[in-house]
Design a protein around this motif. Structure first.
Motif, PDB file in Angstrom:
ATOM      1  N   ASP A  20       0.840  -1.210   0.000  1.00 61.55           N
ATOM      2  CA  ASP A  20       0.000   0.000   0.000  1.00 61.55           C
ATOM      3  C   ASP A  20       0.869   1.252   0.000  1.00 61.55           C
ATOM      4  OD1 ASP A  20      -2.349  -1.469   0.079  1.00 61.55           O
ATOM      5  OD2 ASP A  20      -3.031  -0.639   1.999  1.00 61.55           O
ATOM      6  N   HIS A  21       1.860   1.277   0.874  1.00 59.55           N
ATOM      7  CA  HIS A  21       2.736   2.450   0.978  1.00 59.55           C
ATOM      8  C   HIS A  21       3.484   2.694  -0.330  1.00 59.55           C
ATOM      9  CE1 HIS A  21       1.995   3.425   5.152  1.00 59.55           C
ATOM     10  NE2 HIS A  21       2.188   2.159   5.491  1.00 59.55           N
ATOM     11  N   LEU A  22       4.012   1.630  -0.916  1.00 58.12           N
ATOM     12  CA  LEU A  22       4.724   1.776  -2.185  1.00 58.12           C
ATOM     13  C   LEU A  22       3.764   2.235  -3.278  1.00 58.12           C
ATOM     14  CD1 LEU A  22       7.222   1.558  -3.959  1.00 58.12           C
ATOM     15  CD2 LEU A  22       6.691  -0.894  -4.263  1.00 58.12           C
ATOM     16  N   LEU A  23       2.588   1.649  -3.344  1.00 61.37           N
ATOM     17  CA  LEU A  23       1.620   2.038  -4.367  1.00 61.37           C
ATOM     18  C   LEU A  23       1.271   3.521  -4.239  1.00 61.37           C
ATOM     19  CD1 LEU A  23      -1.327   0.089  -5.737  1.00 61.37           C
ATOM     20  CD2 LEU A  23      -1.676   2.451  -5.062  1.00 61.37           C
ATOM     21  N   LEU A  24       1.012   3.986  -3.031  1.00 64.49           N
ATOM     22  CA  LEU A  24       0.659   5.395  -2.840  1.00 64.49           C
ATOM     23  C   LEU A  24       1.830   6.317  -3.179  1.00 64.49           C
ATOM     24  CD1 LEU A  24      -1.498   5.086   0.394  1.00 64.49           C
ATOM     25  CD2 LEU A  24      -2.299   5.645  -1.923  1.00 64.49           C
ATOM     26  N   ARG A  25       3.041   5.895  -2.866  1.00 60.67           N
ATOM     27  CA  ARG A  25       4.225   6.698  -3.228  1.00 60.67           C
ATOM     28  C   ARG A  25       4.363   6.779  -4.743  1.00 60.67           C
ATOM     29  NH1 ARG A  25       9.362   5.796  -4.649  1.00 60.67           N
ATOM     30  NH2 ARG A  25       9.419   3.611  -4.066  1.00 60.67           N
ATOM     31  N   PHE A  37      -6.495   4.215 -11.628  1.00 60.04           N
ATOM     32  CA  PHE A  37      -6.641   3.326 -10.478  1.00 60.04           C
ATOM     33  C   PHE A  37      -5.296   2.718 -10.135  1.00 60.04           C
ATOM     34  CE2 PHE A  37     -10.801   3.555 -12.295  1.00 60.04           C
ATOM     35  CZ  PHE A  37     -11.678   3.451 -11.232  1.00 60.04           C
ATOM     36  N   GLY A  38      -5.049   2.517  -8.842  1.00 53.79           N
ATOM     37  CA  GLY A  38      -3.889   1.776  -8.353  1.00 53.79           C
ATOM     38  C   GLY A  38      -4.396   0.676  -7.436  1.00 53.79           C
ATOM     39  N   CYS A  39      -4.072  -0.573  -7.763  1.00 56.86           N
ATOM     40  CA  CYS A  39      -4.596  -1.713  -7.007  1.00 56.86           C
ATOM     41  C   CYS A  39      -3.485  -2.647  -6.556  1.00 56.86           C
ATOM     42  CB  CYS A  39      -5.578  -2.519  -7.873  1.00 56.86           C
ATOM     43  SG  CYS A  39      -7.039  -1.591  -8.383  1.00 56.86           S
ATOM     44  N   THR A  40      -3.763  -3.394  -5.513  1.00 55.82           N
ATOM     45  CA  THR A  40      -2.878  -4.481  -5.092  1.00 55.82           C
ATOM     46  C   THR A  40      -3.519  -5.797  -5.490  1.00 55.82           C
ATOM     47  OG1 THR A  40      -3.898  -4.574  -2.894  1.00 55.82           O
ATOM     48  CG2 THR A  40      -1.919  -3.201  -3.118  1.00 55.82           C
ATOM     49  N   HIS A  41      -2.675  -6.786  -5.737  1.00 50.70           N
ATOM     50  CA  HIS A  41      -3.134  -8.118  -6.139  1.00 50.70           C
ATOM     51  C   HIS A  41      -2.301  -9.156  -5.394  1.00 50.70           C
ATOM     52  CE1 HIS A  41      -5.247  -6.503  -9.726  1.00 50.70           C
ATOM     53  NE2 HIS A  41      -4.304  -5.576  -9.639  1.00 50.70           N
ATOM     54  N   LEU A  42      -2.961 -10.112  -4.777  1.00 51.70           N
ATOM     55  CA  LEU A  42      -2.258 -11.192  -4.091  1.00 51.70           C
ATOM     56  C   LEU A  42      -1.881 -12.252  -5.115  1.00 51.70           C
ATOM     57  CD1 LEU A  42      -4.470 -11.522  -0.897  1.00 51.70           C
ATOM     58  CD2 LEU A  42      -2.387 -10.169  -1.215  1.00 51.70           C
ATOM     59  N   LEU A  43      -0.585 -12.476  -5.281  1.00 48.68           N
ATOM     60  CA  LEU A  43      -0.094 -13.508  -6.185  1.00 48.68           C
ATOM     61  C   LEU A  43       0.209 -14.744  -5.369  1.00 48.68           C
ATOM     62  CD1 LEU A  43       2.358 -11.376  -8.380  1.00 48.68           C
ATOM     63  CD2 LEU A  43      -0.086 -11.845  -8.745  1.00 48.68           C
ATOM     64  N   ALA A  51       1.484  -7.853  -5.853  1.00 49.42           N
ATOM     65  CA  ALA A  51       1.826  -7.054  -7.031  1.00 49.42           C
ATOM     66  C   ALA A  51       0.971  -5.790  -7.038  1.00 49.42           C
ATOM     67  CB  ALA A  51       1.588  -7.853  -8.305  1.00 49.42           C
ATOM     68  N   LEU A  52       1.415  -4.806  -7.783  1.00 52.25           N
ATOM     69  CA  LEU A  52       0.698  -3.550  -7.928  1.00 52.25           C
ATOM     70  C   LEU A  52       0.262  -3.396  -9.371  1.00 52.25           C
ATOM     71  CD1 LEU A  52       3.339  -1.231  -6.184  1.00 52.25           C
ATOM     72  CD2 LEU A  52       1.567  -2.618  -5.104  1.00 52.25           C
ATOM     73  N   SER A  53      -0.934  -2.896  -9.594  1.00 52.82           N
ATOM     74  CA  SER A  53      -1.354  -2.580 -10.951  1.00 52.82           C
ATOM     75  C   SER A  53      -1.827  -1.128 -10.989  1.00 52.82           C
ATOM     76  CB  SER A  53      -2.471  -3.511 -11.431  1.00 52.82           C
ATOM     77  OG  SER A  53      -3.694  -3.204 -10.805  1.00 52.82           O
ATOM     78  N   PHE A  54      -1.630  -0.525 -12.144  1.00 47.74           N
ATOM     79  CA  PHE A  54      -2.093   0.835 -12.398  1.00 47.74           C
ATOM     80  C   PHE A  54      -2.870   0.812 -13.706  1.00 47.74           C
ATOM     81  CE2 PHE A  54       1.714   1.287  -9.843  1.00 47.74           C
ATOM     82  CZ  PHE A  54       1.330   2.192  -8.873  1.00 47.74           C
ATOM     83  N   THR A  55      -3.989   1.510 -13.730  1.00 43.39           N
ATOM     84  CA  THR A  55      -4.805   1.608 -14.940  1.00 43.39           C
ATOM     85  C   THR A  55      -5.066   3.085 -15.217  1.00 43.39           C
ATOM     86  OG1 THR A  55      -5.883  -0.481 -14.385  1.00 43.39           O
ATOM     87  CG2 THR A  55      -6.947   0.872 -16.049  1.00 43.39           C
ATOM     88  N   TRP A  56      -4.775   3.494 -16.458  1.00 44.35           N
ATOM     89  CA  TRP A  56      -4.965   4.874 -16.887  1.00 44.35           C
ATOM     90  C   TRP A  56      -6.045   4.940 -17.949  1.00 44.35           C
ATOM     91  CZ3 TRP A  56      -0.363   2.725 -15.659  1.00 44.35           C
ATOM     92  CH2 TRP A  56       0.405   3.379 -14.688  1.00 44.35           C
ATOM     93  N   PRO A  57      -6.692   6.104 -18.060  1.00 45.99           N
ATOM     94  CA  PRO A  57      -7.746   6.238 -19.060  1.00 45.99           C
ATOM     95  C   PRO A  57      -7.221   6.400 -20.493  1.00 45.99           C
ATOM     96  CG  PRO A  57      -7.568   8.255 -17.778  1.00 45.99           C
ATOM     97  CD  PRO A  57      -6.627   7.257 -17.163  1.00 45.99           C
ATOM     98  N   ALA A  83      -8.658 -10.054 -12.158  1.00 45.38           N
ATOM     99  CA  ALA A  83      -9.776  -9.111 -12.249  1.00 45.38           C
ATOM    100  C   ALA A  83     -10.357  -8.740 -10.896  1.00 45.38           C
ATOM    101  CB  ALA A  83     -10.875  -9.704 -13.134  1.00 45.38           C
ATOM    102  N   VAL A  84      -9.678  -9.103  -9.808  1.00 45.18           N
ATOM    103  CA  VAL A  84     -10.238  -8.872  -8.476  1.00 45.18           C
ATOM    104  C   VAL A  84      -9.313  -8.038  -7.593  1.00 45.18           C
ATOM    105  CG1 VAL A  84     -11.717 -10.904  -8.466  1.00 45.18           C
ATOM    106  CG2 VAL A  84      -9.358 -11.103  -7.675  1.00 45.18           C
ATOM    107  N   GLY A  85      -8.626  -7.075  -8.162  1.00 45.88           N
ATOM    108  CA  GLY A  85      -7.706  -6.254  -7.388  1.00 45.88           C
ATOM    109  C   GLY A  85      -8.385  -5.488  -6.270  1.00 45.88           C
ATOM    110  N   ARG A  86      -7.570  -5.080  -5.328  1.00 48.65           N
ATOM    111  CA  ARG A  86      -7.992  -4.300  -4.161  1.00 48.65           C
ATOM    112  C   ARG A  86      -7.559  -2.865  -4.420  1.00 48.65           C
ATOM    113  NH1 ARG A  86      -4.376  -3.230  -0.326  1.00 48.65           N
ATOM    114  NH2 ARG A  86      -5.059  -2.600   1.735  1.00 48.65           N
ATOM    115  N   ALA A  87      -8.511  -1.963  -4.582  1.00 48.51           N
ATOM    116  CA  ALA A  87      -8.210  -0.578  -4.952  1.00 48.51           C
ATOM    117  C   ALA A  87      -7.663   0.204  -3.760  1.00 48.51           C
ATOM    118  CB  ALA A  87      -9.446   0.093  -5.520  1.00 48.51           C
ATOM    119  N   VAL A  88      -6.524   0.835  -3.982  1.00 52.24           N
ATOM    120  CA  VAL A  88      -5.886   1.680  -2.970  1.00 52.24           C
ATOM    121  C   VAL A  88      -5.970   3.141  -3.404  1.00 52.24           C
ATOM    122  CG1 VAL A  88      -3.706   2.169  -1.774  1.00 52.24           C
ATOM    123  CG2 VAL A  88      -4.348  -0.202  -2.280  1.00 52.24           C
ATOM    124  N   ALA A  89      -5.665   3.401  -4.672  1.00 52.72           N
ATOM    125  CA  ALA A  89      -5.785   4.740  -5.254  1.00 52.72           C
ATOM    126  C   ALA A  89      -6.839   4.643  -6.354  1.00 52.72           C
ATOM    127  CB  ALA A  89      -4.445   5.186  -5.824  1.00 52.72           C
TER     128      ALA A  89
END
Length: 171
Positions: A20-25, A37-43, A51-57, A83-89
């Protein structure tokens, strides 16, 4: 998950809080725009990690982010791990502080709906949610859904607590 242009960063982290901290940074460094969107995913598997994912428009924003992240030494791949990420940003996430009604939460953010553990029906729009300044919805069937649970005085709180006690902390 939301439609858009996505990439995944696998920073080899095992701790959700550190992720979470890394994703927000990284989100701040990348100046995530509205609609991103910025999400975390449990691998899972032989090397469990987050893992972290980012999605842009738009695609140009993705290219710029890829260059910035690879320039910092991160291994980046296209798409999201699942397809089930946890949204942080996410849109409106910074405005979800204090106590809000469900209607305010839905109006101010990219969250599509709220479910309550053990309840068959969604909460009423005037139900108060104490955010604890930690609102982490999950993607479910293409919708961003916040799971909540009953709290004192007829209010709700997000299911995920901000500072979880590690397993076996008292042993």
């Amino acid at each position: 998950m939301t439609k858009g242009y996505a990439l995944t960063v696998d920073p080899e982290l095992r701790d959700l809080r550190a992720a979470d901290h890394l994703l927000l940074r990284l989100a701040a460094e990348l100046a995530l725009p509205d609609g991103a969107f910025g999400c975390t995913h449990l691998l899972r598997g032989d090397r469990p990690r987050v893992a972290l994912s980012f999605t842009w428009p738009t695609e140009p924003l993705l290219r710029t982010a890829r260059e910035a992240l690879t320039g910092q030494g991160y291994e980046v791949c296209d798409g999201v791990p699942d397809a089930v990420g946890r949204a942080v940003a996410y849109p409106g996430s910074a405005a979800l502080t204090g106590t809000l009604t469900i209607a305010e939460l839905l109006d101010r953010s990219g969250i599509d709906r709220v479910t309550v553990l053990g309840a068959a029906e969604p909460p009423r729009p005037d139900t108060r949610l104490m955010t604890r300044d930690h609102v982490r919805p999950h993607w479910q069937d293409g919708s961003l859904v916040l799971s909540a649970m009953p709290a004192v005085g007829g209010t709700l709180v997000p299911f995920e607590v901000p500072d979880p006690t590690p397993c076996c902390a008292d042993h």
